[in-house]
Design an enzyme around this catalytic site. Sequence first.
Site, PDB file in Angstrom:
ATOM      1  N   HIS A  54       0.856  -1.191   0.000  1.00 11.25           N
ATOM      2  CA  HIS A  54       0.000   0.000   0.000  1.00 11.25           C
ATOM      3  C   HIS A  54       0.889   1.237   0.000  1.00 11.25           C
ATOM      4  O   HIS A  54       2.057   1.176   0.406  1.00 11.25           O
ATOM      5  CB  HIS A  54      -0.893   0.009   1.233  1.00 11.25           C
ATOM      6  CG  HIS A  54      -1.915  -1.078   1.256  1.00 11.25           C
ATOM      7  ND1 HIS A  54      -2.977  -1.070   2.125  1.00 11.25           N
ATOM      8  CD2 HIS A  54      -2.054  -2.219   0.508  1.00 11.25           C
ATOM      9  CE1 HIS A  54      -3.714  -2.140   1.930  1.00 11.25           C
ATOM     10  NE2 HIS A  54      -3.172  -2.860   0.953  1.00 11.25           N
ATOM     11  N   GLU A  56       1.042   3.847   1.902  1.00 10.51           N
ATOM     12  CA  GLU A  56       1.600   4.246   3.204  1.00 10.51           C
ATOM     13  C   GLU A  56       2.765   3.347   3.617  1.00 10.51           C
ATOM     14  O   GLU A  56       3.798   3.839   4.085  1.00 10.51           O
ATOM     15  CB  GLU A  56       0.516   4.210   4.292  1.00 10.51           C
ATOM     16  CG  GLU A  56      -0.636   5.154   4.037  1.00 10.51           C
ATOM     17  CD  GLU A  56      -1.784   4.543   3.257  1.00 10.51           C
ATOM     18  OE1 GLU A  56      -2.897   5.097   3.329  1.00 10.51           O
ATOM     19  OE2 GLU A  56      -1.590   3.507   2.564  1.00 10.51           O
ATOM     20  N   CYS A  84      -5.656   2.064   5.967  1.00 12.29           N
ATOM     21  CA  CYS A  84      -6.329   0.851   6.422  1.00 12.29           C
ATOM     22  C   CYS A  84      -5.709   0.448   7.767  1.00 12.29           C
ATOM     23  O   CYS A  84      -4.690   1.011   8.185  1.00 12.29           O
ATOM     24  CB  CYS A  84      -6.160  -0.252   5.378  1.00 12.29           C
ATOM     25  SG  CYS A  84      -4.482  -0.928   5.286  1.00 12.29           S
ATOM     26  N   CYS A  87      -1.969  -0.204   7.498  1.00  9.13           N
ATOM     27  CA  CYS A  87      -1.181   1.012   7.293  1.00  9.13           C
ATOM     28  C   CYS A  87      -1.171   1.892   8.542  1.00  9.13           C
ATOM     29  O   CYS A  87      -0.144   2.481   8.882  1.00  9.13           O
ATOM     30  CB  CYS A  87      -1.693   1.777   6.080  1.00  9.13           C
ATOM     31  SG  CYS A  87      -1.409   0.881   4.534  1.00  9.13           S
TER      32      CYS A  87
END
Length: 158
Positions: A54, A56, A84, A87
């Site tokens: 992801h 992040e 999320c 993250c």
Amino acid sequence: MNVPNEKFMRLAIDKAKQGVENGQTPFGACIIKDGEIICCVHNTVWENMDITAHAEVHAIRTAGRALNTVDLTGCIIYSTCEPCPMCFSACHWAKISKIVYGTKIDDAKKLGFAELTISNMTMKQFGNSPVEIVSDCLRDENLALFEFWNKQKDKRIY
């Protein structure tokens, strides 16, 4: 909202748009420390065939290497979407001081992403995390990024 938040969020949006143009999903993140850009990246899930890539997490990995540390105290992460739970946890463990995000996890879920819709505020409260959270930074521009991605004929979801 102050100008630096908008400036750095636009960098994250631009980076995410570049990712979408290269077959990635509509997520970008910038990490800033003392007003300086440490890194600005997009999601690389499909590029790396890594479901944990992801934006992040990619940004935290990149910033850690750039600063030669796992302690990102004093850093701010600008994310096009609310992190999320994975993250958010990575931000917490890296000691990111502040999370600034544009759209909400629910917005990503509405596009079909398999999100666990646990808000950052809930994660912060349950985990007693000291991270500061700023939501809805340039929300409309981030929603437009989702719309741009959603119009792609070759878009892939996870």
